[in-house]
Design a protein around this motif. Structure first.
Motif, short mmCIF file in Angstrom:
data_model
loop_
_atom_site.label_atom_id
_atom_site.label_comp_id
_atom_site.label_asym_id
_atom_site.label_seq_id
_atom_site.Cartn_x
_atom_site.Cartn_y
_atom_site.Cartn_z
N VAL A 36 -0.80 8.28 -9.15
CA VAL A 36 -1.29 9.39 -8.33
C VAL A 36 -1.27 9.00 -6.86
O VAL A 36 -0.84 9.77 -5.99
N VAL A 37 -1.73 7.79 -6.55
CA VAL A 37 -1.75 7.33 -5.17
C VAL A 37 -0.34 7.15 -4.65
O VAL A 37 -0.03 7.50 -3.51
N ARG A 38 0.53 6.60 -5.47
CA ARG A 38 1.91 6.39 -5.06
C ARG A 38 2.58 7.70 -4.65
O ARG A 38 3.38 7.74 -3.73
N ALA A 39 2.22 8.81 -5.32
CA ALA A 39 2.82 10.10 -4.99
C ALA A 39 2.41 10.59 -3.60
O ALA A 39 3.07 11.42 -3.00
N LYS A 40 1.25 10.10 -3.08
CA LYS A 40 0.78 10.53 -1.76
C LYS A 40 1.38 9.74 -0.61
O LYS A 40 1.16 10.07 0.55
N LEU A 41 2.12 8.66 -0.88
CA LEU A 41 2.64 7.83 0.19
C LEU A 41 3.77 8.55 0.94
O LEU A 41 4.47 9.39 0.36
N ALA A 55 0.39 13.84 8.40
CA ALA A 55 -0.45 14.62 7.49
C ALA A 55 -1.41 13.71 6.74
O ALA A 55 -2.59 14.04 6.53
N PHE A 56 -0.90 12.51 6.28
CA PHE A 56 -1.73 11.57 5.54
C PHE A 56 -2.89 11.08 6.39
O PHE A 56 -4.05 11.04 5.95
N MET A 57 -2.60 10.74 7.65
CA MET A 57 -3.65 10.21 8.51
C MET A 57 -4.66 11.30 8.86
O MET A 57 -5.85 11.04 8.94
N ARG A 58 -4.20 12.52 9.12
CA ARG A 58 -5.13 13.61 9.43
C ARG A 58 -6.06 13.88 8.25
O ARG A 58 -7.26 14.10 8.41
N GLU A 59 -5.51 13.83 7.03
CA GLU A 59 -6.34 14.07 5.84
C GLU A 59 -7.40 13.00 5.69
O GLU A 59 -8.57 13.30 5.40
N ASP A 98 -6.90 5.02 -0.80
CA ASP A 98 -5.53 5.37 -0.42
C ASP A 98 -5.08 4.56 0.78
O ASP A 98 -3.94 4.08 0.83
N VAL A 99 -5.94 4.44 1.77
CA VAL A 99 -5.58 3.65 2.95
C VAL A 99 -5.37 2.19 2.57
O VAL A 99 -4.44 1.53 3.05
N ARG A 100 -6.24 1.69 1.69
CA ARG A 100 -6.14 0.28 1.29
C ARG A 100 -4.80 -0.01 0.60
O ARG A 100 -4.13 -0.99 0.90
N VAL A 101 -4.41 0.85 -0.31
CA VAL A 101 -3.19 0.57 -1.09
C VAL A 101 -1.92 0.88 -0.31
O VAL A 101 -0.84 0.39 -0.66
N CYS A 102 -2.04 1.71 0.78
CA CYS A 102 -0.84 2.08 1.53
C CYS A 102 -0.64 1.25 2.79
O CYS A 102 0.34 1.46 3.52
#
Length: 873
Positions: free
Chosen positions: A5-10, A90-94, A120-124
């Motif tokens: 799930v997290v990988r899909a957000k990268l 978009a990721f950072m704004r979220e 999410d921030v930790r894994v990315c």
């Protein structure tokens, strides 16, 4: 590692690590740029003779395609840069928006969302930190090829690293503030996990209890009866319910695992759920195969017996067996798998048995035997289906069924063999032919009947050794007895017929033998009557079995054979007496001897037999009665096989018993030859050589020449002993060589065939004489006692005994005066001389001589030639 799930957000750049390197894009764009320059450098037109070619459209088309390829590569890089920056923004704004306001106390949902952003921030972090330099390099590459990005994109790329650093700092600050709430929620998640684990254990036990692992009792009826269909539907309904239950519990487990991950707890694997899912998936596969197998087998079972395609069914069964074998290994412990395997195996075993039962050899008696073996009865008619044969569970009686089919096949072979034997003997027939002028029809050689007897007796004997002969035992034994009787009768019949044919002319046509053997003549008359009677009745019967099994026929032939044996024994004793009186009869066949004895009172009638007991007397010259012009018994001369004619100085009257006048005639012929030889010896020196050669027959010319050659060589030795050293040389030149010249001149003249043969034979002997004298001269032999001379056949006329004597080594033999005619003689070689020495020594010692050597080397002819030289037969 981040979850799926997290990988899909990268962002795209962070995920797409498998794209080609930037250097590869640079190389491709540079390549097409070079191609574009080459195309543009091409001339716009060209002249080919009178034709001008306009190349501008082609150049334009090529340039367009090259430009499209360059655009494809550069556009991909441009799109990747823009999209990566947009996704990163978009990721950072979220994240920043989610962490801006801390969650209130007791708001678990807000706490979970905040912890999700922190995770999410930790894994990315690593992927995003590494994406800025590749993006800047891509922008630089695009600029080098004249492609510029919008200013906003450049500004985003410049500001993105700083914004990302701010985002990471905000994450760290939020994590510190949420520490107490995180700890409280983590404890609650642990408690929920313990409760879920207890529920999962109960679910696992319920799954093992409720899942359709066992083979239903009525599974065989699936596709056949309603009860079987209900069993299959129930299994699928159970699996559907379990599938839904597992799906629900999987969703709970996924939510609980995600919370454990968010709050840095150990994530449970919940293996029981995976086991249940795996087993349910395997169970579904097994039941799918159960449904397939049962439905296919049900269709097969309903197939009419006449339309069963065993090979096709067996091929499908083998394929299904392979599929069942390919199911998960864990399924093999389930009862449903064992039942399915057993079902498939039983059918695979039963189908070959069914194939065997379709054999054309199967008869009603075999089906009845099969019913007794299986303990079930069924009707074999047009309504019979495959199920009728499978219901008795043939696989349980595999060996008995195979035994029954083998019995049927063997019995069919026996039945066909018996039919062939019966048909063969219906077609066989004895053939009859008249025997001479007797009016009796005798059986022609029954080769076909005897061959059929041999073949069929062997076949019947093989049948008796067959353990499945029981049904045909009576027929086999009847045929064996019948053929044995035919063979016995036919053998007696042929023996009697052969003996009757050979003795008929003797006992019925020879009065002399009837007088000499009166009792046997009467006995033969009885035999003749019985034989004629049997042949008279048999000629109407062509079939060998009917002819040989006729009432009383075999007994009649046995009686005839016994009496014929007595007649033949008496005849053999009678012939033995005749042979002792005239020993030359030992070299005549019994049939010829009987013919001679039966015609002995009329000597001219045995003319044809003289060559059989003489060396070369082909026929006798008989005096002809002037009144009747018939030949009398007065012998006036003899003819050789070559036509040479010898006239007797005194005729000889052939009277009395045949052996007596034959003995006298042979002695008379020898005396005539002896008298003529004496005359030839005496006239050799009185007449000219040519005159002398034409006066006497070939045998006398040869013998006389050899007598005088011996005498002249001995005289040369005497002259040699008195001091004439050239005695042998003078004899060689003056006598032998001159004689050979005379003979060669005569051969060149116009001669009769008899004279030509005679002179050629004389040349052969004279050449050997010349070679011997030449050898004596070459080896310096100086006296007549030397072995080189003693080892030769030396003829001499003894005046005291008035007989021709032959000396060789220490053997002295008397010339036997057997008439040899005008046959040629072998060329005499050194090997011939050695054979002559050996054989004459055997004669002197009254021993036998047997020349040995390969076939065709002249052993027999050398022996015969020596016999002619000695005039002995």
């Amino acid at each position: 590692q981040p979850s799926a799930v997290v990988r899909a957000k990268l962002p795209t750049v962070a995920r797409a690590r498998t794209e080609p390197a930037l250097e590869d894009f640079d190389a491709q764009v540079a390549h097409y740029k070079s191609v574009q320059d080459d195309v543009m450098a091409l001339p716009g037109s060209a002249n080919q003779g009178w034709l001008r070619i306009d190349a501008k459209p082609v150049k334009q088309a090529l340039s367009t395609w090259v430009t499209k390829w360059m655009f494809a590569y550069t556009h991909h890089l441009q799109t990747r840069v823009v999209r990566s920056l947009e996704e990163l923004g978009a990721f950072m704004r979220e994240v920043n928006a989610g962490l801006k306001e801390p969650p209130e106390a007791g708001d678990v949902a807000a706490l979970v969302r905040a912890m999700a952003h922190i995770r999410d921030v930790r894994v990315c972090t690593d992927e995003i930190d590494a994406m800025f330099e590749p993006l800047k390099a891509a922008v630089a590459l695009l600029r080098r090829y004249g492609i510029s990005l919008p200013d906003t994109v450049a500004e985003q790329l410049e500001a993105a690293p700083f914004v990302w650093e701010d985002t990471k700092k905000a994450t760290l600050h939020a994590r510190e503030e949420l520490g107490p709430a995180q700890s409280l929620q983590a404890e609650k998640i642990k408690e929920d996990a313990d409760v879920f684990a207890a529920r999962l254990r109960d679910f696992r036990a319920a799954f093992a209890r409720d899942a359709p692992f066992e083979w239903p009792a009525n599974a065989v009826d699936i596709g056949v009866t309603a009860a079987g269909s209900e069993a299959l539907d129930g299994a699928y309904a159970s699996m559907d319910a379990l599938h839904l239950a597992i799906a629900d519990i999987e969703a709970e487990a996924a939510a609980l695992s995600e919370q454990e991950e968010l709050f840095d707890l150990q994530v449970h694997s919940w293996r029981d759920i995976a086991h249940c899912r795996s087993e349910l998936r395997g169970l579904k596969g097994v039941w799918d195969h159960v449904a397939l197998a049962c439905n296919v087998f049900a269709a097969w079972r309903a197939t009419p017996w006449a339309r069963v395609e065993v090979e096709e069914m067996l091929a499908q069964g083998r394929a299904l067996e392979r599929e069942v074998k390919g199911l998960p290994k864990a399924a093999r412990a389930w009862g449903v798998h064992a039942g399915l395997w057993s079902l498939v195996q039983e059918l695979i075993v039963a189908l070959p048995l069914v194939s065997d039962l379709r054999d054309e050899a199967m008869r009603d008696r075999h089906w009845k035997k099969l019913m007794r073996i299986c303990g079930r009865s069924f009707a074999m008619d047009s309504k019979t289906v495959l199920d009728d044969l499978l219901r008795p569970q043939l696989h349980l009686f595999k060996e008995a069924v195979a035994e029954t089919v083998q019995q049927a096949r063997e019995e069919l072979k026996i039945d066909r063999q018996l039919a062939r034997i019966d048909a063969a003997w219906m077609e066989l027939a004895l053939k009859y032919e008249p025997f001479k002028a007797t009016g009796v029809l005798v059986v022609r050689s029954p080769d076909a009947v005897l061959e059929a007897l041999d073949d069929h007796e062997v076949s019947l004997q093989a049948m008796t050794g067959n353990r499945f002969m029981g049904f045909f035992e009576t027929q086999i034994l009847q045929w064996k007895a019948k053929l044995a009787q035919v063979r016995a009768c036919l053998e007696d019949w042929m023996e009697v017929q052969r003996a009757w044919c050979s003795l008929e002319s003797i006992f019925l046509g020879s009065e002399d033998i009837r007088e000499q053997l009166p009792e046997d003549a009467k006995r033969f008359d009885t035999i003749d009557g019985d034989f004629r009677e049997q042949m008279g009745s048999a000629k109407e019967t062509k079939n060998p079995i009917e002819a040989c099994t006729a009432e009383g026929r075999e007994e009649a032939f046995i009686k005839c054979q016994n009496n014929l044996d007595l007649c033949q024994k008496s005849l053999a004793e009678y012939l033995e007496v005749k042979k002792k009186r005239f020993p030359r009869f030992y070299f005549v066949s019994p049939a010829d001897l009987v013919d001679i004895l039966s015609k002995g009172r009329n000597p001219p009638l045995i003319q044809e037999h003289f060559s059989k007991f003489t060396d070369n007397i082909a026929k006798i010259e008989w005096e002809v009665d002037e009144e009747t012009q018939a030949q009398t018994s007065l012998a006036k001369g003899m003819f050789s096989g070559e036509g040479e004619h010898i006239v007797y100085s005194e005729p000889y009257r052939c009277e009395g018993q045949v052996e007596e006048w034959l003995t006298g005639l042979m002695r008379h012929s020898q005396l005539e030859i002896k008298q003529m030889l004496q005359e030839a010896v005496n006239s050799f020196v009185e007449l000219q050589r040519q005159e002398w050669l034409f006066k006497f027959c070939a045998q006398l010319s040869l013998t006389t020449s050899q007598i005088w050659w011996t005498e002249e060589v001995n005289m040369a030795f005497e002259r040699l002993e008195t001091g004439n050293d050239n005695a042998l040389k003078d004899y060689l030149q003056n006598n032998i060589v001159s004689g050979l010249n005379t003979l060669t001149q005569l051969v060149a003249t116009n001669l009769s065939s008899g004279d030509r043969i005679k002179f050629i034979t004389l040349i052969t002997i004279e050449v050997h004489a010349r070679d011997i004298v030449q050898r004596l001269i070459s080896t310096r032999v100086d006296n007549a006692q030397a072995f080189a001379w003693q080892s030769q056949l030396k003829y001499r006329w003894d005046e005291d005994r008035r007989d021709c004597i032959i000396n060789i080594c220490d053997a002295e033999l008397t010339y036997s005066y057997e008439y040899t005619g005008n046959t040629g003689r072998l060329v005499i070689t050194a090997l011939t001389d050695r054979c002559y020495v050996t054989l004459t020594q055997a004669l002197r010692l009254i021993l036998g001589g047997a020349p040995a050597g390969p076939a065709g080397t002249g052993k027999t002819e050398t022996t015969k030639d020596l016999g002619r030289g000695l005039a002995i037969w």
